[in-house]
Design an enzyme around this catalytic site. Structure first.
Site, PDB file in Angstrom:
ATOM      1  N   GLU A 288       0.913  -1.141   0.039  1.00  0.00           N
ATOM      2  CA  GLU A 288       0.156   0.080  -0.138  1.00  0.00           C
ATOM      3  C   GLU A 288       0.882   1.263  -0.041  1.00  0.00           C
ATOM      4  O   GLU A 288       2.069   1.431   0.588  1.00  0.00           O
ATOM      5  CB  GLU A 288      -0.954   0.107   1.082  1.00  0.00           C
ATOM      6  CG  GLU A 288      -1.744   1.249   1.539  1.00  0.00           C
ATOM      7  CD  GLU A 288      -2.298   1.499   2.832  1.00  0.00           C
ATOM      8  OE1 GLU A 288      -3.197   2.383   3.138  1.00  0.00           O
ATOM      9  OE2 GLU A 288      -1.832   0.821   3.906  1.00  0.00           O
ATOM     10  N   LYS A 353      -9.808   2.534  -2.324  1.00  0.00           N
ATOM     11  CA  LYS A 353     -10.227   2.233  -0.962  1.00  0.00           C
ATOM     12  C   LYS A 353     -11.837   2.968  -0.641  1.00  0.00           C
ATOM     13  O   LYS A 353     -11.955   4.195  -0.742  1.00  0.00           O
ATOM     14  CB  LYS A 353      -9.307   2.760  -0.164  1.00  0.00           C
ATOM     15  CG  LYS A 353      -9.578   2.235   1.396  1.00  0.00           C
ATOM     16  CD  LYS A 353      -8.312   2.383   2.315  1.00  0.00           C
ATOM     17  CE  LYS A 353      -8.447   1.917   3.690  1.00  0.00           C
ATOM     18  NZ  LYS A 353      -7.436   2.324   4.710  1.00  0.00           N
ATOM     19  N   CYS A 408      -5.262  -2.138   3.287  1.00  0.00           N
ATOM     20  CA  CYS A 408      -5.070  -1.736   4.679  1.00  0.00           C
ATOM     21  C   CYS A 408      -6.182  -2.499   5.689  1.00  0.00           C
ATOM     22  O   CYS A 408      -6.478  -3.899   5.281  1.00  0.00           O
ATOM     23  CB  CYS A 408      -5.038  -0.342   5.166  1.00  0.00           C
ATOM     24  SG  CYS A 408      -4.338  -0.128   6.864  1.00  0.00           S
TER      25      CYS A 408
END
Length: 540
Positions: A288, A353, A408
């Site tokens: 990430e 995300k 994440c």
């Protein structure tokens, strides 16, 4: 009542709260990296005794006393289990060190209100005998579900993870999921409270014996479900995961752009432990937020990436991206994304995300004006913070089956791995746990992501900046991994997915049925065959 619970439950005031907090802190030992699930027994048994002896004159008084015990227990549990969050405040200590108590003490204090609700609800529905164990487990499971969903949700270190780390025990998640494991683990670990408080020898040992049988049945189911050999791999797919182990203080500094690119490219070319090479990989994966710049706006960086990929190979990498401002907007929006790049340096696809980290990636709107007035900002230095992706979508990657992409901590939410529609065949998780150093945090994150593979029957590919990077099969077995705090590469095939699990098909129905049974069974049994309650000391 035996002398031990008698003495313990005669505590009052701050001593009672301190004891509850200490028990909660012991319960945190059941979480990774220690994984001592027996610690949950030590934590929950005194909690049952404390709830047993609440005898205020009014319902409100009993609920208030139970909530205080629950808040104290939860505060101890969350401080002991989440203290490592303080490391993030020291990455840029000049800006954030002053706020460390908000993460180390403030967040646990807020999360403990969920535990307080669970304890109060259980005391409201309290029944004598073994039924109160089921009531307690169901009420606390409801509070944990609320913790995982309200105010964006934060299901970190759910008590179900006590059983969610053992390879045999975690297989039950394929049927009942994380919250089902929570219900079962709470009931099993709290049941020994009856050994010293039951009115007869039979009643003292019946529930703990049944709990032991249930635990054994879970283990046997897990042993039966696990295959003898490795899962078959997808033909024509060879994965290479690059773990750079880049410190967070250097990672987002644009001045380090060239050095970071050289490091990524060099590590990607490392010889693999099993003789793997970059030339043999079909898909290279970076973690990430890999770049302190906008990759899609940097032709030079894209050309460097293209130079190391053989024809037909692809890079999957975390990267911030920006959309051009719409008419009337002063600035464009930034997204935390995963991007797929081919051997010509072309970005083929992107996933944005959806579930952002409050205060880490954005400031909640209802607090934004107050926080900006104080001169505060989110941890990630993006102007205005990240924007959330519009909806969860599958990432189409040439050469791979449909991908459920997660960035994440999106991987810790059981019901958010993929949207409605065709089922994907793998879970991809890229993350940057460098914020938390060599603390329990990355181990806890890894364990929770791993359980998603078991719940859904899907393999998990995980690329983490500082670790733990891994390829995990749909049974939760680690095929290959890189330890925390090291740099390197790992090469592996892609395990095939399983058919849809029971949890994947009807997990919410199964959990609801379990909760209804646990809440109704004690009351029904009491109506059919009332039994006298054993005398016990009282606390006001």
């Amino acid at each position: 009542m035996n002398a031990l619970p008698d003495r313990l439950t005669r505590l009052s005031g701050w001593r009672r709260s301190l004891m509850a907090a200490a028990c909660g802190a012991v319960g945190a030992l059941a979480m990774p990296p220690l994984g001592l699930w027996h610690a949950l027994v030590v934590a929950l048994v005194p909690a049952i005794w404390l709830l047993d002896t609440i005898a205020a004159d009014t319902v409100w008084g009993r609920l208030r006393a139970a909530a205080l015990i629950g808040w104290s227990w939860g505060f101890g549990y969350f401080v002991a289990g989440l203290w490592w969050l303080g490391a993030a405040f020291l990455v840029e200590a000049d800006q954030f060190a002053w706020a460390m108590p908000l993460g180390v003490v403030g967040l646990p204090a807020v999360l403990a209100f969920f535990t307080a609700f669970g304890f109060a609800l259980s005391r409201l529905l309290w029944t004598p005998g073994a039924g109160r164990i089921l009531t307690f487990a169901a009420a606390l499971t409801i509070s944990e579900w609320l913790r995982g969903h309200l105010f964006t949700g934060f299901p970190w270190n759910n008590p179900g993870m006590a059983f969610g780390q053992s390879l045999w025990l975690m297989q039950s998640a394929s049927v009942i999921g994380l919250y089902g494991l929570t219900l079962v683990s709470l009931a099993i670990c709290a049941s020994p409270a009856l050994i010293l408080t039951g009115p007869t020898t039979g009643q003292r040992w019946a529930a703990p014996t049944l709990a032991a049988v249930g635990l054994g049945a879970m283990a046997l189911f897990g042993a039966w479900r696990l295959p003898d050999g490795p899962v078959e791999t997808v033909d024509g797919v060879t994965l290479r995961i690059m773990q750079p182990n880049l410190p967070q203080d250097a990672k987002f500094n644009p001045r380090n752009r060239d050095a970071i690119m050289r490091r990524y490219l060099a590590i990607s070319r490392y010889a693999g432990q099993d003789g793997g090479t970059l030339e043999g990989a079909t898909h290279l994966i970076w973690p990430e937020s890999a770049f302190p710049f906008l990759l899609h706006r940097d032709p030079g960086a894209l050309a460097q990436i293209a130079s190391i990929l053989r024809p037909g190979a692809l890079l999957l990498t975390g990267a911030a991206r920006m959309e051009e401002p719409l008419p009337g907007e002063a600035a464009g929006r930034f997204f935390n994304a995963i991007q797929a790049i081919d051997h010509q340096g072309t970005i083929l696809g992107s996933y944005d995300k959806v579930h952002l980290v409050p205060f880490g990636e954005y400031v909640p709107a209802f607090l934004e004006s107050a926080i900006r007035a104080l001169g505060l900002k989110q941890f990630v230095s993006i102007p205005g913070g990240f924007s959330a992706g519009g909806r969860r979508t599958r990432l189409a990657v040439p050469g791979l089956p449909p991908v459920a992409a997660t960035i994440c901590y999106e991987a810790i939410f059981p019901d958010e791995i993929f949207a409605d529609g065709p089922r994907p065949s793998l879970i991809l998780n890229v993350t940057n746990d460098a914020w938390f150093g060599l603390t329990p945090g990355p181990y806890q994150h890894f364990a929770q992501a791993r359980l998603r593979a078991v719940e859904e029957g899907l393999p998990l590919i995980r690329a983490a900046n500082t670790g733990i990077s891994a390829v995990i099969d749909p049974f939760g077995r680690v095929v290959a991994s890189l330890p925390l705090g090291t740099e390197g590469v790992l090469d592996a095939g892609l395990p095939r997915s399983l058919s849809q699990t029971v949890y994947g098909k009807s997990g919410r129905f199964v959990l609801t049925a379990m909760l209804v049974i646990c809440l109704m069974a004690p009351a029904l049994r009491r109506r059919k065959r009332p039994s006298p309650r054993a005398p016990s000391p009282t606390l006001s």
